[in-house]
Design an enzyme around this catalytic site. Structure first.
Site, PDB file in Angstrom:
ATOM      1  N   HIS A 191      17.345 -28.218 -28.853  1.00  0.00           N
ATOM      2  CA  HIS A 191      18.308 -28.205 -27.741  1.00  0.00           C
ATOM      3  C   HIS A 191      19.547 -29.047 -28.072  1.00  0.00           C
ATOM      4  CE1 HIS A 191      19.436 -28.135 -23.379  1.00  0.00           C
ATOM      5  NE2 HIS A 191      19.993 -29.313 -23.702  1.00  0.00           N
ATOM      6  N   GLU A 192      19.327 -30.278 -28.466  1.00  0.00           N
ATOM      7  CA  GLU A 192      20.461 -31.152 -28.779  1.00  0.00           C
ATOM      8  C   GLU A 192      21.192 -30.650 -30.026  1.00  0.00           C
ATOM      9  OE1 GLU A 192      21.257 -33.068 -26.487  1.00  0.00           O
ATOM     10  OE2 GLU A 192      19.347 -33.133 -25.398  1.00  0.00           O
TER      11      GLU A 192
ATOM     12  N   HIS B  90      23.797 -28.243 -28.970  1.00  0.00           N
ATOM     13  CA  HIS B  90      25.024 -28.935 -28.557  1.00  0.00           C
ATOM     14  C   HIS B  90      25.839 -29.352 -29.785  1.00  0.00           C
ATOM     15  CE1 HIS B  90      24.479 -29.241 -24.247  1.00  0.00           C
ATOM     16  NE2 HIS B  90      23.296 -29.837 -24.350  1.00  0.00           N
TER      17      HIS B  90
ATOM     18  N   GLU C 157      26.046 -26.187 -22.304  1.00  0.00           N
ATOM     19  CA  GLU C 157      24.622 -25.981 -22.039  1.00  0.00           C
ATOM     20  C   GLU C 157      24.185 -24.580 -22.501  1.00  0.00           C
ATOM     21  OE1 GLU C 157      21.332 -28.176 -20.903  1.00  0.00           O
ATOM     22  OE2 GLU C 157      23.433 -28.813 -21.107  1.00  0.00           O
TER      23      GLU C 157
END
Lengths: 505, 505
Positions: free
Chosen positions: A269-270, A273, A299
């Site tokens: 997830h990170e 980003h 997001e």
């Protein structure tokens, strides 16, 4: 004597560059405080951050900035600027107005209030005692309403808040998007719950050596194309990605010794980003354009990688060998399809950050409905816990046994971050629409993913979305990439396509 | 209307606090750049450091600072200040004069010159080509002479430089200290070389697992009393200790896979620096008093821990079991006394930073003689390499085969740091004199060290030296702790007492 436009632009850019340097310093001071800084130095560190943040605020609200912006936003002047300079002026003015329209003493009072409120919220959550937090929340709501009057708003007061995280987004639009979405999701979750099939998630909640988990996180970041020469991986209590500078985008994750999921999916997830920030046009360095265009689009990238890639079957058909090599005792006997079903198990639960991909948006809609009602004056703070329970019952069919597991679970409101929650759901919707376009434009994409060639995905996102930074607004990006405005049907179609086979419904 | 002295002091302290916050930010940005920051972000990081350093310079040379200092140094006013405020005024004025007496454009030119010179020095060193570096060094010397005229000086121009690192130190005093020292050391080294005994240092240059080396470094820091809750240990190319804030003093070390010495003694050395900073009176936080009083006194603490503790027999009689547990294959069969002799092997060598405790000061004296001659106009830059070879022959009896191993080995001159080298030797002398006092005042100290109770050593240093920070000058500290001024005979006696038994001479 009037300065030339070129001179004004040059001065503005020099000023913005200085702002970016202070932002790097503050970002590093905060990253360090959250990763490896020693405990005893925290008090002095907070003071140092305070001093630099105050100087940053002074730079962001400098009177000369107002003069330059006034000149550059004259219609005849603005029209002649390059696209990049127009965007720089637009974004600088956004940032300036947000801070400078509020009287300085009220802004300072707000900072003190939210700082105190966050401490009180922590205590209230630990004690599951909403009454302790309520007076602070009331003050925060009152102050937000005061600020909204300064900022100005269109149809709804809440629009002013939405716009801060998702420029152009409105209550009208969001109600529209969320309306159909809610009906579809509630029905799908019910079907899943009632079908009786339950993936064996026990295979993910066993002892997993932390050193091996770290190796897996690194391998996953490498697999999606994260550039370790422009970033690093560290450990924190609450994982995050932070941009120190354009070539330094740091990811953190959390290693839980008896659960593989937090580190595995938190890292991806990170990493999503980070891939965004690592691909922004370097010519934007030192300007407000050198970051993601909105919370929602940001997001969309993290959720795309976490869920649509990192929880997809093709990805694991390619990556499963690596997982089994790192954890042979845990996975040598587990077929990849069982693993795939386990990481996509759907179940209504109480805590947003632990929610699965399907129920997640319902958690957001609970918060959206409530904070909108607070800001619009349709709900009193004192009535929040009861309203929370009612919404949870209505959307997810479960009710928290106490407020710690209910209305007190998130930090956002204690920090005054109203209007932020919808970004998470918008991220899902954007991601699904981008995904549909990707599949259309790169027909063999899933075969490439299966072969471990994630480069085609990254190259497409870099080219279509990432490189633009804040040059384009979220609305422009969606229109330009997908040929139409944001539409929730891509998301509902994606859920059906993915989850009906898993649950045989 | 004249402000009250109390008001001026309050404003000064507020200003100094802000300076300390900028110092924390710059220190962290630099620490991060030297430890874990990703390679690609280095260029932007340098710009950010530049912006914050410029603001720091502005704060340190602010006109209001000059006004406050003028008021507070009026004899009648100064006399009424508390001891702490007097010291704050004294140290603030020192820092102010150092920067503000130089015209701003010349200071900027110096920064550019030394920045370029450091890059050129790196290339020149790699190519062992002094001629490439010489023109830069000539300019640096010329600029230093120009600055010395601005700063003013007493008997010798070089005094102005010495005073920056060791307040109160002069050429006259240093010539006196180094004179007898040199004669003694040259003779002792000759005796050692000629005695024919050679400790087996091969036991230290074997494969040592880096993870175990890290564990050893941590264990050693814990043993000497380093507070890991107010610091951390990281890895760098060139080990250092940096104070981020009063409660955050970070140590770095270097792990060489086939040599235990760099990490083991590098860590203890930097740990010695850290123990100093970790014990300064917390009431000095936010003032210039919150750091070590001079380079020489700081070095006395690091060298005391590295050599007088970390290379002592009692220390290893207490710690050897721990070493053997971490490296059984390497040390299970080695008696502790053989280990002690190996870590204290003496041999003339070419490189200062690899020199043993005995020959180290001779390397310093080579540099002291040469840089003093450069500044006093008795030596031309072009003649440096030849002068270096002659001094090496005279003091150490060996001559470097090229300039990379000779005059180009150290970074200091390329950065303009003339007057710095003597601090290292002064550190040894101070340390020996403190050691003698410690033994007198704490008679059982070596028995405590043997039992692993390093706390008695730390408590004595904390109480006698560390807590004072810059409240006391180096001269005051030595006088107050030992009852007399610095005297090199403690050092020569220490060398005789330690090395004659090892070499049987």
């Amino acid at each position: 004597m009037t300065q030339s436009v070129a001179d004004v632009i040059a001065k503005l850019r020099e000023h913005l560059k200085k702002i970016s340097h202070y932002q790097e310093a503050v970002a590093l001071l905060e990253w360090d405080a959250r990763t490896g800084a020693p405990r005893k130095g925290a008090g002095l560190r907070a003071q140092t951050i305070g001093t630099l943040a105050a100087e940053l605020f002074r730079l962001q609200t400098a009177p000369e900035l107002a003069e330059w912006l006034e000149r550059l936003t004259e219609p005849a002047v603005y029209a002649e600027l390059s696209q990049v300079d127009q965007a720089i002026v637009r974004e600088t003015k956004r940032d300036y107005d947000l801070l400078a329209k509020i009287p300085a003493d009220r802004f300072a009072a707000y900072k003190v209030l939210t700082s105190e409120a966050q401490s009180v919220w922590e205590e209230a959550k630990a004690a599951s005692d909403f009454a302790r937090f309520a007076p602070y929340l009331e003050q925060i709501v009152a102050m937000k309403l005061e600020f909204i009057d300064h900022w100005g708003y269109g149809e709804h007061k809440y629009d002013a808040l939405l716009d801060q995280y998702e420029p152009g987004m409105t209550v009208r639009r969001l109600d529209e998007l969320f309306g159909a979405l809610r009906t579809h999701t509630v029905a799908l979750v019910q079907e899943i719950v009632q079908c009786g099939r339950k993936p064996d998630t026990g295979i993910l909640a066993r002892p997993f050596d932390v050193g091996q988990q770290r190796a897996l996180s690194i391998a996953m970041l490498q697999r999606i194309g994260y550039d370790f020469e422009a970033g690093r991986l560290d450990e924190t209590v609450h994982p995050f990605m932070t941009t120190i500078n354009r070539y330094d985008n740091r990811v953190t994750t959390k290693f839980v010794p008896d659960d593989l999921r937090p580190s595995l999916f938190g890292t991806i997830h990170e990493g999503g980003h980070a891939l965004y920030e690592q691909a922004i046009d370097p010519s934007f360095i030192g300007t407000p354009l050198a970051t993601g265009t909105s919370m929602g689009i940001h997001e969309s990238q993290s959720r795309f990688y976490e869920n649509m890639i990192g929880r997809s079957l093709p990805f694991w058909e390619g990556a499963y060998g690596e997982l089994v090599r790192l954890f042979p005792a845990q996975f040598a006997d587990v077929p990849v399809y069982d693993f795939y079903c386990a990481i996509n198990a759907v179940e209504p639960s109480l805590i947003r950050i632990e929610a699965d991909e399907v129920t997640y948006n319902l958690h957001i809609m609970v918060r959206y409905d409530l904070e909108k009602a607070l800001i619009e004056g349709d709900l009193r703070v004192a009535d929040l816990p009861e309203a929370w329970r009612a919404k949870m019952q209505e959307y997810l069919g479960i009710v928290p046994p106490n407020d710690a597991l209910g209305v007190l679970q998130d930090v956002h409101w204690s920090g005054g971050d109203f209007g932020y929650f919808p970004s998470y759901a918008l991220g899902n919707l954007y991601a699904a629409q981008f995904r549909a376009t990707l599949q259309r434009e790169v027909p063999g994409v899933w075969e490439e993913v299966r072969r471990g060639n994630l480069g085609v995905v990254k190259a497409w996102l870099n080219e279509k979305i990432h490189r633009f930074g804040k040059l384009l607004t979220p609305g422009d990006i969606v229109q330009q990439v997908t040929g139409e405005p944001l539409d929730a049907r891509y998301w509902t179609a994606y859920l059906d396509e993915k989850y009906r086979p898993i649950y045989g419904i």
